[in-house]
Design a protein around this motif. Structure first.
Motif, PDB file in Angstrom:
ATOM      1  N   ASN A  83       0.840  -1.191   0.000  1.00  0.00           N
ATOM      2  CA  ASN A  83       0.000   0.000   0.000  1.00  0.00           C
ATOM      3  C   ASN A  83       0.881   1.249   0.000  1.00  0.00           C
ATOM      4  OD1 ASN A  83      -2.494  -1.507   0.274  1.00  0.00           O
ATOM      5  ND2 ASN A  83      -1.863  -1.891   2.393  1.00  0.00           N
ATOM      6  N   THR A  85       1.990   3.915   1.699  1.00  0.00           N
ATOM      7  CA  THR A  85       2.050   4.440   3.058  1.00  0.00           C
ATOM      8  C   THR A  85       2.820   5.754   3.085  1.00  0.00           C
ATOM      9  OG1 THR A  85       4.096   3.224   3.497  1.00  0.00           O
ATOM     10  CG2 THR A  85       2.006   2.094   3.988  1.00  0.00           C
ATOM     11  N   PRO A 318     -14.218   7.689   1.200  1.00  0.00           N
ATOM     12  CA  PRO A 318     -13.691   6.701   2.147  1.00  0.00           C
ATOM     13  C   PRO A 318     -12.930   7.380   3.283  1.00  0.00           C
ATOM     14  CG  PRO A 318     -12.239   6.891   0.261  1.00  0.00           C
ATOM     15  CD  PRO A 318     -13.403   7.787  -0.027  1.00  0.00           C
ATOM     16  N   ASN A 319     -12.480   6.586   4.231  1.00  0.00           N
ATOM     17  CA  ASN A 319     -11.810   7.105   5.433  1.00  0.00           C
ATOM     18  C   ASN A 319     -10.360   7.496   5.110  1.00  0.00           C
ATOM     19  OD1 ASN A 319     -11.454   7.685   8.193  1.00  0.00           O
ATOM     20  ND2 ASN A 319     -10.714   5.615   8.608  1.00  0.00           N
ATOM     21  N   MET A 320     -10.210   8.628   4.393  1.00  0.00           N
ATOM     22  CA  MET A 320      -8.907   9.050   3.890  1.00  0.00           C
ATOM     23  C   MET A 320      -8.657  10.516   4.247  1.00  0.00           C
ATOM     24  SD  MET A 320      -7.964   6.317   1.974  1.00  0.00           S
ATOM     25  CE  MET A 320      -6.855   6.836   0.681  1.00  0.00           C
ATOM     26  N   TYR A 321      -7.378  10.876   4.273  1.00  0.00           N
ATOM     27  CA  TYR A 321      -7.029  12.291   4.388  1.00  0.00           C
ATOM     28  C   TYR A 321      -6.020  12.643   3.300  1.00  0.00           C
ATOM     29  CZ  TYR A 321      -2.537  11.124   6.652  1.00  0.00           C
ATOM     30  OH  TYR A 321      -1.273  10.639   6.929  1.00  0.00           O
ATOM     31  N   ARG A 345      -2.340  11.025  -0.372  1.00  0.00           N
ATOM     32  CA  ARG A 345      -3.677  10.614   0.085  1.00  0.00           C
ATOM     33  C   ARG A 345      -3.513   9.282   0.804  1.00  0.00           C
ATOM     34  NH1 ARG A 345      -8.647  11.584  -3.680  1.00  0.00           N
ATOM     35  NH2 ARG A 345      -8.403  13.618  -2.670  1.00  0.00           N
ATOM     36  N   LEU A 346      -3.812   9.280   2.103  1.00  0.00           N
ATOM     37  CA  LEU A 346      -3.570   8.112   2.941  1.00  0.00           C
ATOM     38  C   LEU A 346      -4.796   7.787   3.787  1.00  0.00           C
ATOM     39  CD1 LEU A 346      -0.041   9.245   4.151  1.00  0.00           C
ATOM     40  CD2 LEU A 346      -0.478   7.368   2.578  1.00  0.00           C
ATOM     41  N   LYS A 347      -4.812   6.551   4.276  1.00  0.00           N
ATOM     42  CA  LYS A 347      -5.902   6.126   5.152  1.00  0.00           C
ATOM     43  C   LYS A 347      -5.765   6.780   6.525  1.00  0.00           C
ATOM     44  CE  LYS A 347      -6.875   1.593   3.101  1.00  0.00           C
ATOM     45  NZ  LYS A 347      -6.920   0.123   3.335  1.00  0.00           N
ATOM     46  N   CYS A 348      -6.883   7.148   7.087  1.00  0.00           N
ATOM     47  CA  CYS A 348      -6.865   7.713   8.434  1.00  0.00           C
ATOM     48  C   CYS A 348      -6.562   6.617   9.447  1.00  0.00           C
ATOM     49  CB  CYS A 348      -8.217   8.344   8.769  1.00  0.00           C
ATOM     50  SG  CYS A 348      -8.604   9.791   7.773  1.00  0.00           S
ATOM     51  N   THR A 349      -5.852   6.980  10.495  1.00  0.00           N
ATOM     52  CA  THR A 349      -5.524   6.057  11.570  1.00  0.00           C
ATOM     53  C   THR A 349      -5.962   6.667  12.898  1.00  0.00           C
ATOM     54  OG1 THR A 349      -3.323   7.037  11.756  1.00  0.00           O
ATOM     55  CG2 THR A 349      -3.544   5.123  10.318  1.00  0.00           C
TER      56      THR A 349
END
Length: 382
Positions: A83, A85, A318-321, A345-349
């Motif tokens: 992915n 990251t 989607p759950n992204m920032y 553009r990455l997934k939120c954590t």
């Protein structure tokens, strides 16, 4: 008798004048010859030991004649790149930094290798640096390969050596980047026991769980070094990191890497704008922050030489920032639009603190102490 003497005198004078002319002519020829061989007198007068060379001066001076021979560099992404990251974005930025610096070393080669654990494959390529290729234009594949990982790949070090040997240059280094996590699998097997023939410089991007391996790599490398300071989140905005790369590559740091203050004494200012609301749809709140406030700040920062501006916004579906940060470009306006620089553009954590944690990473990449965060809420519970 008087007449004879007069005639004799006339003949004698004519003979002397004749020989005087011949001697004068010979002297002139000698002077011209010396002028051609040794250069104009004016040049010699202004030079203590100068000499006009007869050697032809080439139109272009090669890097080798300047003392900079071709350099082979392989960048190893020593972490799972299944992915995209934050670690992947960071090393990708470093790739383009090295690419730009190697354009000053004629005939240099740049290669890369990374692993995708799902499936168990690795990808690599290496070619002579093409000055026309930039982050904006993209990379044109040359000897691109994607293969199944096997045992004892030593985190790509074994393959990196093969790539370097194929170029035939003796001046080579490997830049090895870890995400600070313990990675397992065929690709990472045999790393600690691998003996390198070229300097390997190891870096950690975050944690220190893998540092013992990084130390082992350096211990088995001639002239390698473990760089204890973590690589900044956005290295292409970091003057200290850029200068570190210059020192490793043998390049001359740019004089303008340390930003000057303006005439009015205003130092650079780093600003990050956080849109702390759901930006999945273009709401009035989004237009206010993105369409108005962002460009207001952009225009004001043009008066602070070499300032940086960044932004962060979230999309819940989607759950992204999304984030980006770059040195303020006066050519970017509301009319022309914003040109991406280090767009991610990455997934939120968990524990992202509405983007405040990421904003701090962006500001810290610059290394400046003068930074502010502008945080905008739509007044709703998110």
């Amino acid at each position: 008798q008087v007449m004879v003497r007069c005639v004799d005198c006339e003949v004698y004078c004519r003979n002397r004048l004749y020989w005087a002319r011949i001697i004068g002519f010979v002297v002139c020829l000698c002077l011209v010859f010396l002028y051609i061989c040794q250069g104009p007198p004016a040049l010699k007068v202004n030079s203590l030991s100068g000499k006009v060379s007869s050697l032809h001066v080439p139109d272009k001076v090669s890097s080798a004649s300047l003392g900079r021979g071709p350099l082979n560099v392989v960048i190893v992404y020593a972490f799972d790149c299944t992915n995209w990251t934050s670690a992947w974005y960071t090393v990708d930025g470093i790739f383009w930094m090295v690419q730009e610096k190697l354009t000053y070393f004629a005939g240099s080669c740049l290669g890369y290798i990374y692993v995708i654990s799902t499936p168990n494959t690795y990808t690599l390529d290496m070619k002579v640096v093409d000055p026309t290729e930039t982050k904006e234009t993209g990379y044109t594949k040359f000897a691109w390969h994607r293969m199944t990982c096997t045992k004892n790949m030593a985190s790509g070090l074994a393959e990196a050596h093969k790539m370097i040997s194929s170029c035939g240059h003796h001046n080579s280094i490997i830049l090895f980047f870890s995400d600070g996590l313990v990675n397992k699998g065929d690709f990472f097997d045999g790393t600690q026991n691998f003996v390198s023939k070229v300097p390997v410089h190891t870096f950690t991007l975050a944690g220190d769980a893998y540092n013992h391996v990084l130390h082992s790599i350096v211990a088995n490398s001639p002239g390698g070094k473990f760089h204890a300071t973590a690589v900044p989140e956005r290295p292409n905005l970091s003057s200290p990191f850029s200068k570190l790369l210059d020192s490793l590559l043998g390049a001359t740091p740019k004089d303008d890497e340390k930003p000057p203050g303006t005439v009015s004494g205003r130092e650079p200012l780093d600003v990050v704008i956080i849109s702390a609301f759901d930006s999945t749809n273009s709401t009035p709140a989004w237009y206010t922050v993105d369409n108005e406030i962002f460009w207001l700040v952009q225009e004001k920062l043009t008066h602070f030489a070499n300032s940086c501006m960044g932004y962060i916004y979230v999309m819940s579906t989607p759950n992204m920032y999304t984030s980006d940060m770059k040195v303020v470009d006066p050519a970017d306006t509301k009319e022309t639009g914003y040109r991406k620089f280090d767009w991610r553009r990455l997934k939120c954590t968990k524990n992202m603190a509405s983007g405040l944690a990421e904003a701090h990473k962006m500001i810290s990449s610059r290394g400046y102490h003068d930074g502010v965060i502008l945080f905008f809420s739509d007044g709703l519970i998110n």
